[in-house]
Write a protein that holds these residues in place. Sequence first.
Motif, PDB file in Angstrom:
ATOM      1  N   LEU A  50       0.857  -1.195   0.000  1.00  0.00           N
ATOM      2  CA  LEU A  50       0.000   0.000   0.000  1.00  0.00           C
ATOM      3  C   LEU A  50       0.889   1.239   0.000  1.00  0.00           C
ATOM      4  O   LEU A  50       0.944   1.998   0.975  1.00  0.00           O
ATOM      5  N   GLN A  51       1.587   1.466  -1.120  1.00  0.00           N
ATOM      6  CA  GLN A  51       2.620   2.497  -1.115  1.00  0.00           C
ATOM      7  C   GLN A  51       2.056   3.912  -1.011  1.00  0.00           C
ATOM      8  O   GLN A  51       2.780   4.843  -0.648  1.00  0.00           O
ATOM      9  N   GLY A  52       0.766   4.080  -1.269  1.00  0.00           N
ATOM     10  CA  GLY A  52       0.130   5.380  -1.086  1.00  0.00           C
ATOM     11  C   GLY A  52      -0.716   5.453   0.172  1.00  0.00           C
ATOM     12  O   GLY A  52      -1.612   6.300   0.264  1.00  0.00           O
ATOM     13  N   GLY A  53      -0.449   4.583   1.153  1.00  0.00           N
ATOM     14  CA  GLY A  53      -1.217   4.583   2.385  1.00  0.00           C
ATOM     15  C   GLY A  53      -2.634   4.083   2.182  1.00  0.00           C
ATOM     16  O   GLY A  53      -2.918   3.306   1.263  1.00  0.00           O
ATOM     17  N   SER A  54      -3.555   4.542   3.019  1.00  0.00           N
ATOM     18  CA  SER A  54      -4.933   4.036   2.963  1.00  0.00           C
ATOM     19  C   SER A  54      -5.657   4.466   1.692  1.00  0.00           C
ATOM     20  O   SER A  54      -6.675   3.874   1.334  1.00  0.00           O
ATOM     21  N   ALA A 332      -4.794   8.837  -6.709  1.00  0.00           N
ATOM     22  CA  ALA A 332      -4.302   7.704  -5.923  1.00  0.00           C
ATOM     23  C   ALA A 332      -3.021   7.121  -6.500  1.00  0.00           C
ATOM     24  O   ALA A 332      -2.826   7.068  -7.721  1.00  0.00           O
ATOM     25  N   VAL A 333      -2.173   6.675  -5.614  1.00  0.00           N
ATOM     26  CA  VAL A 333      -0.974   5.930  -5.990  1.00  0.00           C
ATOM     27  C   VAL A 333      -1.362   4.464  -6.142  1.00  0.00           C
ATOM     28  O   VAL A 333      -2.048   3.913  -5.281  1.00  0.00           O
ATOM     29  N   PRO A 334      -0.950   3.799  -7.228  1.00  0.00           N
ATOM     30  CA  PRO A 334      -1.301   2.387  -7.385  1.00  0.00           C
ATOM     31  C   PRO A 334      -0.537   1.490  -6.421  1.00  0.00           C
ATOM     32  O   PRO A 334       0.592   1.805  -6.024  1.00  0.00           O
ATOM     33  N   ALA A 335      -1.142   0.399  -6.040  1.00  0.00           N
ATOM     34  CA  ALA A 335      -0.510  -0.561  -5.143  1.00  0.00           C
ATOM     35  C   ALA A 335       0.676  -1.233  -5.826  1.00  0.00           C
ATOM     36  O   ALA A 335       0.733  -1.329  -7.057  1.00  0.00           O
ATOM     37  N   ARG A 336       1.618  -1.683  -5.020  1.00  0.00           N
ATOM     38  CA  ARG A 336       2.731  -2.466  -5.535  1.00  0.00           C
ATOM     39  C   ARG A 336       2.207  -3.790  -6.058  1.00  0.00           C
ATOM     40  O   ARG A 336       1.219  -4.348  -5.587  1.00  0.00           O
TER      41      ARG A 336
END
Length: 473
Positions: A50-54, A332-336
């Motif tokens: 979860l590189q962009g947190g929640s 949003a930042v995408p998940a790894r």
Amino acid sequence: MKIPASFLLLCGLTLVPGSPVTAFETPADRKARIVASTQDFGAAEPHEHLQGGSGTNRSRFDRNAFSLPSAALSFEERGDFFLGNGVFDRAWVVAPSSTLASDGLGPLFNARSCQGCHVKDGRGHPPAPGDGNMVSMLFSLSDAHGNPDPVYGLQFQDQAVPGMAAEGKVRVRYRPVPFTYPDGTTVMLRKPVYTPDAALSDGVALNPRIAPPMIGLGLFEAIPEAAILAHADPADADGDGISGRAHWLAGAGGRVLGRFGWKATEGTIRDQSAVAFHNDMGLSTSLFPAPHGDCTAAQTACRGAIHGDENDGPEVTDDLLDLVTFYAANLAVPARRDVDDRDVLAGKELFYKARCTACHVPKFATAADAPRERRNQLIWPYSDFLLHDMGAGLADATPTGGAEAAEWRTPPLWGIGLTEVVNGHTFFLHDGRARSLEEAILWHGGEALTARDTFAAFRAEERAKILRFLESL
């Protein structure tokens, strides 16, 4: 001494996994601890995917992977996000127009919309060799002292409204630059050479910029200033050859820490958005009220053109600017992907071993007083947001503001593995010269030269694992 977790919880603070909070710690000690905080490379760290947190995007890894709202937004906030998206996508038109809310473009400009450069909210690309169509790339202008061109201004605009001539086109060609690994393998890099079809003022040079990705900008803004400054070492006091420094900017309330742009030239998303409206599209805001964008005193036709600010108000109202700012702050930042893959974990360990993490700092905790949707988050941007000397090979021709020609803000790496999916290319670095992540690494010099040489000294299969790790981000 270690601060009890119970005390932190009572104070409403967040514990960062793998990075214990200690008191009476010097900035140098804290820098070393955070950089070296990952010891176990046998498995992914807690919350690492979860590189962009929640607010991380956990569901879409297709062409729209960079265009989704933060998952932490409320229903009402999502409404503002999509309204901001509409302004971000809006194609501005020439004044006067019946569409009063969208007129005022130019007279000189590089794009008609924000989306025109930040295609799919992702990474821009350079023009094809010999092609003067810049699309998602532009050129800033400065002399040896960082001053703009007295005729063309801060930026070279390749488009103009009807009846007015653009400042010109820039064509690019590439000079081959071979790089030979210690194992004898040779990779052919390319160095761009730019040719404008207009004569710039004496001493003024073109400095190329491709549009950077838009994801996670609000999380950058939410990192406490002290957390970023903990990594600064402008005099290289610890002797490790890495001397990142903060880019301090003049602000209304005093100096502001630069966080945004290739040279950390803006301190807030709102400022960055207003600068783009002004320079890229020739649109006025309350922050930049001049109605003709980057037109200089020498460009009399440009300054005499009709503009769209009715009743002497800005062409982009504060309401519109706020919506664009909110949109940009909450992409949003995408998940790894594949965080537990054996080769990805091995590549991560080698990335740390090469000390790439000295500049590409893996993780931060956002501030407790940040906006609700961004506060107390553990995030993984892989950047220290500081300026570093990257050597003559990557240097601009001239300085930009308070940043020297060879200095660059460490670019965040999250999302980099989805560049080809989102934007259909793999052009990296500030000018897109690198055609792959491998080429981007090999261009590293200056403070990053030791890390580059360590990467080059690895076996081919080890280098492939580092690239596999980067592709997972």
